[in-house]
Design a protein around this motif. Structure first.
Motif, PDB file in Angstrom:
ATOM      1  N   LYS A 180       0.896  -1.150   0.206  1.00  0.00           N
ATOM      2  CA  LYS A 180      -0.085  -0.136  -0.086  1.00  0.00           C
ATOM      3  C   LYS A 180       0.882   1.298  -0.068  1.00  0.00           C
ATOM      4  CE  LYS A 180      -4.351  -1.284   1.334  1.00  0.00           C
ATOM      5  NZ  LYS A 180      -5.685  -0.542   1.268  1.00  0.00           N
ATOM      6  N   HIS A 181       1.924   1.367   0.765  1.00  0.00           N
ATOM      7  CA  HIS A 181       2.698   2.357   0.924  1.00  0.00           C
ATOM      8  C   HIS A 181       3.976   2.251  -0.117  1.00  0.00           C
ATOM      9  CE1 HIS A 181       0.343   4.021   4.116  1.00  0.00           C
ATOM     10  NE2 HIS A 181       0.459   2.559   4.701  1.00  0.00           N
ATOM     11  N   ILE A 182       4.154   3.286  -1.134  1.00  0.00           N
ATOM     12  CA  ILE A 182       5.551   3.139  -1.802  1.00  0.00           C
ATOM     13  C   ILE A 182       6.335   4.405  -1.417  1.00  0.00           C
ATOM     14  CG2 ILE A 182       6.373   3.489  -4.254  1.00  0.00           C
ATOM     15  CD1 ILE A 182       3.313   2.663  -5.180  1.00  0.00           C
ATOM     16  N   PHE A 183       7.697   4.145  -1.092  1.00  0.00           N
ATOM     17  CA  PHE A 183       8.774   5.258  -0.877  1.00  0.00           C
ATOM     18  C   PHE A 183       9.654   5.353  -1.888  1.00  0.00           C
ATOM     19  CE2 PHE A 183       6.945   3.025   3.162  1.00  0.00           C
ATOM     20  CZ  PHE A 183       6.660   4.032   3.816  1.00  0.00           C
ATOM     21  N   ASN A 219      -6.294   1.145 -12.565  1.00  0.00           N
ATOM     22  CA  ASN A 219      -4.870   1.392 -12.128  1.00  0.00           C
ATOM     23  C   ASN A 219      -3.811   1.693 -13.011  1.00  0.00           C
ATOM     24  OD1 ASN A 219      -5.736   0.613  -9.250  1.00  0.00           O
ATOM     25  ND2 ASN A 219      -5.633  -1.777 -10.105  1.00  0.00           N
ATOM     26  N   PHE A 220      -4.088   1.651 -14.257  1.00  0.00           N
ATOM     27  CA  PHE A 220      -3.304   1.936 -15.302  1.00  0.00           C
ATOM     28  C   PHE A 220      -2.384   3.521 -15.058  1.00  0.00           C
ATOM     29  CE2 PHE A 220      -1.353   2.545 -19.411  1.00  0.00           C
ATOM     30  CZ  PHE A 220      -0.503   1.678 -19.684  1.00  0.00           C
ATOM     31  N   PRO A 221      -3.339   4.358 -14.882  1.00  0.00           N
ATOM     32  CA  PRO A 221      -2.693   5.686 -14.717  1.00  0.00           C
ATOM     33  C   PRO A 221      -1.633   5.712 -13.468  1.00  0.00           C
ATOM     34  CG  PRO A 221      -4.739   5.894 -15.087  1.00  0.00           C
ATOM     35  CD  PRO A 221      -4.480   4.562 -14.938  1.00  0.00           C
ATOM     36  N   ARG A 222      -2.082   4.777 -12.293  1.00  0.00           N
ATOM     37  CA  ARG A 222      -1.084   4.908 -11.342  1.00  0.00           C
ATOM     38  C   ARG A 222       0.228   4.152 -11.462  1.00  0.00           C
ATOM     39  NH1 ARG A 222      -4.462   2.097  -6.723  1.00  0.00           N
ATOM     40  NH2 ARG A 222      -2.466   2.732  -5.382  1.00  0.00           N
ATOM     41  N   LYS A 261       8.079   8.098 -11.675  1.00  0.00           N
ATOM     42  CA  LYS A 261       8.923   8.251 -10.700  1.00  0.00           C
ATOM     43  C   LYS A 261      10.232   7.277 -10.678  1.00  0.00           C
ATOM     44  CE  LYS A 261       5.352  10.386  -8.045  1.00  0.00           C
ATOM     45  NZ  LYS A 261       4.462  10.389  -6.924  1.00  0.00           N
ATOM     46  N   LEU A 262      10.063   6.132 -10.942  1.00  0.00           N
ATOM     47  CA  LEU A 262      11.159   5.211 -11.138  1.00  0.00           C
ATOM     48  C   LEU A 262      12.071   5.670 -11.953  1.00  0.00           C
ATOM     49  CD1 LEU A 262      12.392   2.635 -10.015  1.00  0.00           C
ATOM     50  CD2 LEU A 262      10.898   1.432 -11.709  1.00  0.00           C
ATOM     51  N   ILE A 263      11.877   6.057 -13.072  1.00  0.00           N
ATOM     52  CA  ILE A 263      12.738   6.621 -14.146  1.00  0.00           C
ATOM     53  C   ILE A 263      13.426   7.720 -13.842  1.00  0.00           C
ATOM     54  CG2 ILE A 263      12.656   7.463 -16.599  1.00  0.00           C
ATOM     55  CD1 ILE A 263      10.505   5.446 -17.278  1.00  0.00           C
ATOM     56  N   SER A 264      12.674   8.632 -13.209  1.00  0.00           N
ATOM     57  CA  SER A 264      13.220   9.904 -12.612  1.00  0.00           C
ATOM     58  C   SER A 264      14.556   9.594 -11.735  1.00  0.00           C
ATOM     59  CB  SER A 264      12.315  10.706 -11.917  1.00  0.00           C
ATOM     60  OG  SER A 264      11.925  10.471 -10.742  1.00  0.00           O
ATOM     61  N   THR A 265      15.092   8.351 -11.321  1.00  0.00           N
ATOM     62  CA  THR A 265      15.778   8.130 -10.408  1.00  0.00           C
ATOM     63  C   THR A 265      17.323   7.877 -11.339  1.00  0.00           C
ATOM     64  OG1 THR A 265      15.476   5.776 -10.057  1.00  0.00           O
ATOM     65  CG2 THR A 265      14.495   7.225  -8.537  1.00  0.00           C
ATOM     66  N   PHE A 266      17.025   8.005 -12.521  1.00  0.00           N
ATOM     67  CA  PHE A 266      18.109   7.635 -13.322  1.00  0.00           C
ATOM     68  C   PHE A 266      18.560   8.957 -14.006  1.00  0.00           C
ATOM     69  CE2 PHE A 266      15.924   3.764 -12.847  1.00  0.00           C
ATOM     70  CZ  PHE A 266      17.239   2.916 -12.292  1.00  0.00           C
ATOM     71  N   THR A 267      19.718   9.268 -14.636  1.00  0.00           N
ATOM     72  CA  THR A 267      20.311  10.287 -15.147  1.00  0.00           C
ATOM     73  C   THR A 267      20.403   9.860 -16.583  1.00  0.00           C
ATOM     74  OG1 THR A 267      21.698  10.920 -13.378  1.00  0.00           O
ATOM     75  CG2 THR A 267      22.261  11.808 -15.732  1.00  0.00           C
ATOM     76  N   ILE A 268      19.143  10.358 -17.336  1.00  0.00           N
ATOM     77  CA  ILE A 268      18.864   9.895 -18.671  1.00  0.00           C
ATOM     78  C   ILE A 268      19.684  10.901 -19.723  1.00  0.00           C
ATOM     79  CG2 ILE A 268      16.900   9.610 -20.308  1.00  0.00           C
ATOM     80  CD1 ILE A 268      16.697   7.996 -17.804  1.00  0.00           C
ATOM     81  N   ASP A 287       3.467  -4.668 -17.947  1.00  0.00           N
ATOM     82  CA  ASP A 287       2.317  -5.308 -18.304  1.00  0.00           C
ATOM     83  C   ASP A 287       0.925  -4.156 -18.217  1.00  0.00           C
ATOM     84  OD1 ASP A 287      -0.193  -6.492 -17.855  1.00  0.00           O
ATOM     85  OD2 ASP A 287       0.483  -7.801 -15.995  1.00  0.00           O
ATOM     86  N   ALA A 288       0.408  -4.320 -19.341  1.00  0.00           N
ATOM     87  CA  ALA A 288      -0.688  -3.200 -19.591  1.00  0.00           C
ATOM     88  C   ALA A 288      -1.901  -4.078 -19.762  1.00  0.00           C
ATOM     89  CB  ALA A 288      -0.270  -2.499 -20.816  1.00  0.00           C
ATOM     90  N   SER A 289      -2.150  -5.191 -19.084  1.00  0.00           N
ATOM     91  CA  SER A 289      -3.199  -6.236 -19.514  1.00  0.00           C
ATOM     92  C   SER A 289      -4.156  -5.737 -18.211  1.00  0.00           C
ATOM     93  CB  SER A 289      -2.646  -7.762 -19.460  1.00  0.00           C
ATOM     94  OG  SER A 289      -2.394  -7.869 -18.068  1.00  0.00           O
TER      95      SER A 289
END
Length: 142
Positions: free
Chosen positions: A1-4, A30-33, A40-47, A21-23
């Motif tokens: 339930k909690h994401i840090f 839940n897809f927009p979540r 947010k995960l991608i933002s932790t990388f230097t693209i 997974d987009a099934s």
């Protein structure tokens, strides 16, 4: 339930591919979540072209879409503009096929360190069957 989320940023040199997974196991609601979490995960990388290049494959049995090929978006801001426009696919999961597409179409020409992240809500995944397409290719360490 909690994401840090942590505030660290990865500056490694690698090709990073997310197989997402987009099934209907994720669900339209839940897809927009999921997209928000991925952003947010991608933002932790230097693209950047010199450091982390990102590719994303969204999948279900209704289709496997390479929404973001490696080398297409070279900055985080450009990646984030595309994320909200990713279509929900629905249908059953097709994880093994999506991994095969990632291996053969995204990582095929890569000479850099390869990192693959699978995001699924499919509770019936046969791990050996799903990982078979990428074993022995430097992508799967079990």
């Amino acid at each position: 339930k909690h994401i840090f989320y942590c505030s660290l940023v990865c500056k490694a040199k690698m090709d990073l591919v997310f197989v997402v997974d987009a099934s209907s196991s994720v669900g339209r609601k839940n897809f927009p979540r999921l997209i928000g979490f991925l952003s947010k995960l991608i933002s932790t990388f230097t693209i950047s072209p010199r450091l982390v290049k990102v590719g994303i494959v969204f999948y279900s049995k209704k289709g496997v879409k390479i929404t973001i090929p490696l080398n297409r978006y070279s900055t985080l801001s450009r990646l984030r503009t595309v994320m909200p426009r990713v279509p929900y696919l629905g249908g059953n999961p097709a994880t093994a096929y999506a991994l095969e597409i990632a291996k053969n179409r995204l990582f095929a020409r890569s000479s850099r360190k390869k990192t693959l992240v699978v995001i699924t809500s499919d509770k019936k995944v046969d791990r050996d069957k799903v990982l078979r397409p990428i074993k022995g290719n430097g992508l799967c360490k079990t």
